[in-house]
Design a protein around this motif. Sequence first.
Motif, PDB file in Angstrom:
ATOM      1  N   ARG A 156       0.844  -1.192   0.000  1.00  0.00           N
ATOM      2  CA  ARG A 156       0.000   0.000   0.000  1.00  0.00           C
ATOM      3  C   ARG A 156       0.881   1.245   0.000  1.00  0.00           C
ATOM      4  NH1 ARG A 156      -3.348  -2.248   5.012  1.00  0.00           N
ATOM      5  NH2 ARG A 156      -4.877  -3.477   3.866  1.00  0.00           N
ATOM      6  N   GLN A 157       0.318   2.340  -0.438  1.00  0.00           N
ATOM      7  CA  GLN A 157       1.021   3.620  -0.423  1.00  0.00           C
ATOM      8  C   GLN A 157       1.035   4.237   0.972  1.00  0.00           C
ATOM      9  OE1 GLN A 157       2.821   4.987  -2.925  1.00  0.00           O
ATOM     10  NE2 GLN A 157       2.437   2.995  -3.836  1.00  0.00           N
ATOM     11  N   ALA A 158       0.015   3.914   1.773  1.00  0.00           N
ATOM     12  CA  ALA A 158      -0.110   4.506   3.104  1.00  0.00           C
ATOM     13  C   ALA A 158      -0.750   3.492   4.045  1.00  0.00           C
ATOM     14  CB  ALA A 158      -0.967   5.763   3.038  1.00  0.00           C
ATOM     15  N   SER A 159      -0.660   3.781   5.310  1.00  0.00           N
ATOM     16  CA  SER A 159      -1.233   2.909   6.329  1.00  0.00           C
ATOM     17  C   SER A 159      -2.751   2.990   6.333  1.00  0.00           C
ATOM     18  CB  SER A 159      -0.708   3.314   7.707  1.00  0.00           C
ATOM     19  OG  SER A 159      -1.427   2.664   8.729  1.00  0.00           O
ATOM     20  N   MET A 160      -3.408   1.840   6.415  1.00  0.00           N
ATOM     21  CA  MET A 160      -4.860   1.833   6.534  1.00  0.00           C
ATOM     22  C   MET A 160      -5.307   2.365   7.895  1.00  0.00           C
ATOM     23  SD  MET A 160      -5.924  -2.135   7.235  1.00  0.00           S
ATOM     24  CE  MET A 160      -7.604  -1.694   7.581  1.00  0.00           C
ATOM     25  N   PHE A 161      -4.398   2.369   8.866  1.00  0.00           N
ATOM     26  CA  PHE A 161      -4.688   2.906  10.197  1.00  0.00           C
ATOM     27  C   PHE A 161      -4.343   4.397  10.301  1.00  0.00           C
ATOM     28  CE2 PHE A 161      -3.939  -1.642  11.114  1.00  0.00           C
ATOM     29  CZ  PHE A 161      -5.141  -1.953  11.717  1.00  0.00           C
ATOM     30  N   GLY A 162      -3.810   4.959   9.221  1.00  0.00           N
ATOM     31  CA  GLY A 162      -3.433   6.368   9.233  1.00  0.00           C
ATOM     32  C   GLY A 162      -2.110   6.635   9.943  1.00  0.00           C
ATOM     33  N   ILE A 163      -1.314   5.613  10.129  1.00  0.00           N
ATOM     34  CA  ILE A 163      -0.038   5.765  10.822  1.00  0.00           C
ATOM     35  C   ILE A 163       0.998   6.391   9.892  1.00  0.00           C
ATOM     36  CG2 ILE A 163       1.896   4.505  11.876  1.00  0.00           C
ATOM     37  CD1 ILE A 163      -0.179   2.377  12.703  1.00  0.00           C
ATOM     38  N   THR A 164       1.695   7.366  10.404  1.00  0.00           N
ATOM     39  CA  THR A 164       2.854   7.910   9.706  1.00  0.00           C
ATOM     40  C   THR A 164       4.046   7.762  10.639  1.00  0.00           C
ATOM     41  OG1 THR A 164       2.380  10.138  10.494  1.00  0.00           O
ATOM     42  CG2 THR A 164       1.527   9.551   8.322  1.00  0.00           C
ATOM     43  N   LEU A 165       5.155   7.366  10.087  1.00  0.00           N
ATOM     44  CA  LEU A 165       6.364   7.185  10.884  1.00  0.00           C
ATOM     45  C   LEU A 165       7.414   8.191  10.427  1.00  0.00           C
ATOM     46  CD1 LEU A 165       6.674   3.274  10.892  1.00  0.00           C
ATOM     47  CD2 LEU A 165       5.681   4.747  12.654  1.00  0.00           C
TER      48      LEU A 165
END
Length: 185
Positions: A156-165
């Motif tokens: 995926r391009q981004a987290s399905m949980f909206g997590i950014t690291l």
Amino acid sequence: MDVPTLLDCNGLLAVWRRLTARAEFGQREPYELDERGKVVMNSLPSARRQIVLTDIFCHVTEQIGHLAVMSVPVATPSFGIRVPDVVWMPCDKWEGFDRDDPVPFVPDLCVEVLLDSDRTQDIDRRVKSYLEGGAAEVIVVGQRGQVEFWGATGRRQASMFGITLSLDRMYFEEGDVSSIPSVRC
């Protein structure tokens, strides 16, 4: 020719309990069990890796809730009892099992950090096993700090949980990120 027998969850749990019964003062060695119940030793994480794991743990708890833990054993359906670096799942899933034993299923989120880890050679199997076992997402942080999000349908391009690291670059190896192999699930 004898084909080695794969252990079910109960068989793996029995082997795990025998191993942990021998541990002194609740200190667990850095081991996992493969799908046949054979001990797989892992090296202890460096201070640098422990800082990154703690940072990721803090990001997860701040962004989706405090029900994350670090280095908890998890029973996978096809890869034995493994110890992801960070896991998270909703509150109701933490109920109903003995927390001194491995989690008897794969949590919703599993994170693997490959920084100075001996897990790089089996990361594809780890990701696949977590997803097959019910994880909604697996995050893999590479040796140079690259972050990959994986779900049942692939990368995926981004987290399905909206997590950014946002991880501090000083803890990662320098060099071209494109030369590092990525997960191939």
